[in-house]
Design an enzyme around this catalytic site. Structure first.
Site, mmCIF file in Angstrom:
data_model
loop_
_atom_site.group_PDB
_atom_site.id
_atom_site.type_symbol
_atom_site.label_atom_id
_atom_site.label_comp_id
_atom_site.label_asym_id
_atom_site.label_seq_id
_atom_site.Cartn_x
_atom_site.Cartn_y
_atom_site.Cartn_z
ATOM 1 N N ASP A 9 11.712 -2.727 -5.686
ATOM 2 C CA ASP A 9 10.729 -2.372 -5.065
ATOM 3 C C ASP A 9 9.454 -2.559 -5.885
ATOM 4 O OD1 ASP A 9 9.173 -0.959 -3.007
ATOM 5 O OD2 ASP A 9 9.384 0.763 -4.361
ATOM 6 N N ASP A 11 5.635 -0.800 -5.097
ATOM 7 C CA ASP A 11 4.884 0.078 -5.329
ATOM 8 C C ASP A 11 5.611 1.635 -5.518
ATOM 9 O OD1 ASP A 11 2.390 -0.652 -4.304
ATOM 10 O OD2 ASP A 11 3.511 -1.271 -2.614
HETATM 11 C C1 XBP Z 1 5.053 1.128 -0.057
HETATM 12 C C2 XBP Z 1 3.872 1.186 0.925
HETATM 13 C C3 XBP Z 1 2.932 0.384 1.044
HETATM 14 C C4 XBP Z 1 1.702 0.873 0.127
HETATM 15 C C5 XBP Z 1 0.418 0.208 0.673
HETATM 16 O O1 XBP Z 1 6.365 1.071 0.272
HETATM 17 O O2 XBP Z 1 4.196 1.811 2.020
HETATM 18 O O3 XBP Z 1 2.280 0.301 2.235
HETATM 19 O O4 XBP Z 1 1.650 2.283 0.342
HETATM 20 O O5 XBP Z 1 0.487 -1.277 0.514
HETATM 21 P P1 XBP Z 1 7.456 0.516 -0.604
HETATM 22 P P2 XBP Z 1 -0.172 -1.948 1.660
HETATM 23 O O6 XBP Z 1 7.218 0.976 -1.953
HETATM 24 O O7 XBP Z 1 8.694 1.386 -0.050
HETATM 25 O O8 XBP Z 1 7.526 -0.998 -0.302
HETATM 26 O O9 XBP Z 1 -1.477 -1.431 2.071
HETATM 27 O O10 XBP Z 1 -0.425 -3.372 1.312
HETATM 28 O O11 XBP Z 1 0.904 -1.874 2.683
HETATM 29 MG MG MG Z 2 8.175 1.987 -3.487
#
Ligand code: XBP
Ligand code: MG
Length: 226
Positions: A9, A11
């Site tokens: 993953d 983020d």
């Molecule tokens: C991460 C997210 C993303 C970020 C923001 O989820 O939910 O939406 O918060 O990114 P994960 P964007 O780590 O589970 O993939 O604004 O580009 O969506």
């Molecule tokens: Mg994440």
């Protein structure tokens, strides 16, 4: 079954990005003349909605407001990319070593994320260098799917790219939504809880560790410490 690939993953897992996302949301709101401020406690709750555009839509609906979520999110993405490319975000402990070690051992590397391709590329290039993309055999993003995590669609696409069964893959996640998606795709899971997810339930993960610099090993995989 031997582990043949590590699936990351982005983020919260590769890097603690959510503070940067949060402050960019707030800047975009201010620029659009909205009196919205997502503080840390509100943002923790809003992260249950995966995807930044979906999060904006959800919040606007909860306030009965009609806004242009697409252009707000586009501006937030622009701000986020600028900041990441200036070095605002660094990799979490142990990530670089794990990537290096996996490459030396001949494992495939891949990425399955909810964010956009542009934001993944900015993060990879600013932390791993301009040639980072080809390190990963598959990079699938929120733009490639109809349903974001906790739906397994993004991870199923990764597995299809790699032509691997989920049981041969170890997925590294930081959130409950990500864990549910990875498990539904049939992968082994290691969770490294992040700033915004450390209160979540990870009891069905194969392993939960504070961060990837800690000694750990995975099923039929040699210990991942050097
Ligand atoms: C991460 C997210 C993303 C970020 C923001 O989820 O939910 O939406 O918060 O990114 P994960 P964007 O780590 O589970 O993939 O604004 O580009 O969506
Ligand atoms: Mg994440």
């Amino acid at each position: 079954m031997t582990i043949l690939a590590l699936v990351f993953d982005v983020d919260g897992t590769l890097a603690e990005t959510e503070e940067c996302h949060r402050t960019c949301f707030n800047q975009a709101f201010a620029e659009h003349g909205l009196e919205w401020t997502w503080d840390r406690s509100l943002y923790t709750r809003l992260l249950a909605v995966t995807g930044g555009r979906e999060r904006i839509v959800h919040y606007a609906r909860s306030r009965g407001q009609d806004i242009d979520a697409a252009s707000l999110h586009a501006r937030k993405t622009e701000l986020y990319n600028e900041r990441v490319r200036k070095g605002a975000v660094t990799l979490r402990p142990g990530v670089m070593n794990l990537i290096d070690r996996a490459r030396r051992e001949g494992l495939l590397l891949a990425i399955g994320t909810t964010t956009s391709r542009r934001s993944v590329t900015a993060l990879l290039e600013s932390t791993l260098g301009p040639e980072a993309g080809p390190i990963f055999a598959s990079i699938r993003t929120g733009e490639d799917v109809r349903r974001k995590k906790p739906d397994p669609e993004v991870y199923r696409l990764v597995l299809s790219d790699l032509a691997l069964d989920g049981r041969c893959c170890l997925c590294i996640e930081d959130s409950r939504n990500g864990l549910v998606a990875a498990r539904a795709a049939g992968m082994h899971t290691v969770v490294t809880p992040s700033l915004y997810t450390c209160h979540e339930d990870f009891s069905d993960a194969d392993l939960v560790i504070g961060d990837l610099s800690m000694p750990w090993s995975a099923p039929e995989f040699r210990p991942l410490t050097s």
